[in-house]
Design an enzyme around this catalytic site. Structure first.
Site, PDB file in Angstrom:
ATOM      1  N   LYS A 178       0.839  -1.201   0.000  1.00 42.76           N
ATOM      2  CA  LYS A 178       0.000   0.000   0.000  1.00 42.76           C
ATOM      3  C   LYS A 178       0.871   1.246   0.000  1.00 42.76           C
ATOM      4  O   LYS A 178       0.527   2.267  -0.601  1.00 42.76           O
ATOM      5  CB  LYS A 178      -0.913  -0.029   1.236  1.00 42.76           C
ATOM      6  CG  LYS A 178      -1.793   1.197   1.395  1.00 42.76           C
ATOM      7  CD  LYS A 178      -2.865   1.300   0.334  1.00 42.76           C
ATOM      8  CE  LYS A 178      -3.808   2.457   0.617  1.00 42.76           C
ATOM      9  NZ  LYS A 178      -4.799   2.645  -0.441  1.00 42.76           N
ATOM     10  N   ARG A 179       2.019   1.159   0.656  1.00 42.73           N
ATOM     11  CA  ARG A 179       2.940   2.295   0.736  1.00 42.73           C
ATOM     12  C   ARG A 179       3.409   2.720  -0.653  1.00 42.73           C
ATOM     13  O   ARG A 179       3.702   3.890  -0.896  1.00 42.73           O
ATOM     14  CB  ARG A 179       4.138   1.914   1.605  1.00 42.73           C
ATOM     15  CG  ARG A 179       5.069   3.053   1.955  1.00 42.73           C
ATOM     16  CD  ARG A 179       6.165   2.552   2.880  1.00 42.73           C
ATOM     17  NE  ARG A 179       5.606   1.986   4.099  1.00 42.73           N
ATOM     18  CZ  ARG A 179       6.316   1.301   4.986  1.00 42.73           C
ATOM     19  NH1 ARG A 179       7.613   1.108   4.785  1.00 42.73           N
ATOM     20  NH2 ARG A 179       5.756   0.819   6.073  1.00 42.73           N
TER      21      ARG A 179
END
Length: 475
Positions: free
Chosen positions: A249-250
């Site tokens: 997600k980062r």
């Protein structure tokens, strides 16, 4: 022995696909054996805590049907199930571990510990406090001096343990770092809290990423020092974005919530991620959660990383959409009809869309012409397969307008018969009438439905208005 597994996420944001897959495997291992699936919130890292993240965890698991047997919201015999509420438990066992020789009190500052190691040369912090006598260390603790509890690696040689995916694993004890188990603020680190909780909660199987393979000997030492039996380990490889990069997600990769917002069905997502690292041993690819509970087995988990293929997920989601009843599809599609103007028959729109889309997120691109007719090019009327061009379109649209203006029955079947009869009267193929009408109504090459289906959606007045615009363009 009853199988007991736990999903123990940190409340740090959205549900990542890798985390959801871990939860799924934990759930399936328990349910395939008639066991219990626990939910435990690991919130000891207060700096990473995100407000509302626990609710996201609850909602995600409930949405996909992975209901837990014990957890913070429903309780159980082994609570509390939130780690920040278990601080006295960790303090008790940390002090016990010191007495047993598996840990020691460390009075070094964080800066001193950082200065005492070199990551580049793989030099670990050599804690001088481990050489203090128990009496001296205890006296400093009693005097109120700040301390942490740090693990003592007291064995030499090779650590050996078995993993259900990777088999027998050996790691040299000299490679293990004597990490902090209990911080100065009284909060435990993951390395300690998960061992204590897993034992006290009777966890039999632990599923986690293979990045923890090298840390597991440290956990096993804690189990051994307490005289506890360690659980079965199931380390799984990561979910990859491509051959070099983990799904993260980062890095902007989709979370479960992102995928749902894009129109993927939760049951399709669960089906797909079950196959990211697990092989059913057959050619079948579509499985309900209930079916997975019946056939899942740890011995079919893969050692190799799985690459997240959005094309495959989209295909699978399309299979799920087409398997819905018309009523079910319409209910799922309704939230995606935000820009559809009043007066449109949404049930008819759903019937037209269901066989033509693979995600509900495609609805916007398929239906944008309904709200506003685009300024399309006359080249759209040229189609070799339909044997149409601007001249043919001008002629057939003019005649089609006359027929449609006098049409009394505005159903799809009646409209089709009327335009079919027109084509026969004009001595042309059906497509030479229907294709220009569809282009006139949509201004697009591809649409969710044919000419008469679109006419039914728009109604007689709007249908005639759009045909008039096309005739003006073609004049």
């Amino acid at each position: 022995m009853k199988v007991r597994t736990r999903f123990a996420p940190s409340p740090t944001g959205y549900m990542h696909i890798g985390n959801l897959r871990t939860a799924l495997y934990e759930y399936l291992i328990a349910k395939a054996a008639g066991g219990d699936f626990l939910l435990r919130i690991e919130d000891t890292d207060q700096k990473r805590y995100v407000e509302g993240a626990t609710d996201i965890i609850y909602n995600t698991l409930k949405t996909v049907g992975m209901n837990w047997d014990e957890g913070p919201d429903i309780g159980g015999n082994y609570g509390p199930y939130v780690q920040s509420e278990r601080k006295p438990v960790y303090a008790e066992y940390a002090h016990k571990l010191v007495e047993l020789g598996g840990a020691h009190y460390c009075f070094c500052s964080k800066e001193e510990a950082e200065d005492g190691k070199e990551e580049e040369n793989n030099i670990k912090f050599q804690d001088p406090c481990k050489f203090l006598s128990k009496e001296e260390a205890k006296a400093r603790v009693d005097a109120g001096e700040p301390f942490v509890v740090r693990q003592t690696i007291h064995k030499k040689g090779k650590s050996k343990y078995h993993d259900e995916v990777y088999g027998d694993i050996e790691i040299d004890y000299d490679e293990l770092d004597e990490g902090v188990l209990l911080k100065s603020d009284g909060f435990p680190t993951y390395n300690f809290a998960n061992v204590v909780d897993d034992h006290l909660m009777g966890i039999t199987h632990v599923v986690r990423g293979n990045e923890y393979v090298s840390s597991t000997p440290k956990y096993n030492l804690i189990y051994e020092d307490f005289g506890w039996e360690h659980p079965l380990y199931v380390h799984v490889p990561p979910v990859m974005k491509d051959a070099q990069h983990k799904l993260s997600k980062r890095n902007g990769d989709a979370s479960f919530q992102d995928l749902v917002a894009k129109g993927y069905l939760p049951e399709a997502i669960i089906n797909y991620i079950a196959l990211l690292g697990w092989n059913p041993g057959t050619e079948q690819e579509i499985f309900s959660l209930e079916e997975l509970k019946q056939i899942f087995s740890v011995d079919r988990l893969n050692r190799s990383p799985a690459i997240f293929d959005s094309v495959k997920l989209t295909w699978m989601n399309g299979c799920y959409l087409r398997a819905l009843t018309p009523e079910q599809f319409h209910a799922r599609a309704l939230p995606f009809y935000k820009d559809i103007p009043a007066g449109i028959d949404l049930e008819a729109l759903s019937r037209a869309l269901q066989p033509r889309i693979e995600t509900l997120g495609q609805i916007a691109g398929q239906t944008d012409f309904i709200k506003q007719l685009p300024d399309y090019s006359l080249e759209l009327f040229t189609n070799k397969k339909m044997k149409t061009d601007s001249a043919v379109a001008r002629q057939t649209l003019a005649e089609a307008r006359k027929v449609l203006a006098g049409q009394q029955n505005w159903s799809n079947e009646a409209l089709f018969e009327s335009l079919k009869s027109l084509a026969e009267t004009m001595g042309v193929k059906n497509g030479q009438v229907l294709y220009p009408v569809r282009i006139a109504l949509s201004g697009k090459e591809t649409t969710p439905g044919g000419a008469t289906e679109l006419a039914v959606l728009f109604g007689q007045e709007e249908t005639l208005r759009r045909i008039d615009i096309a005739l003006q363009k073609l004049s």
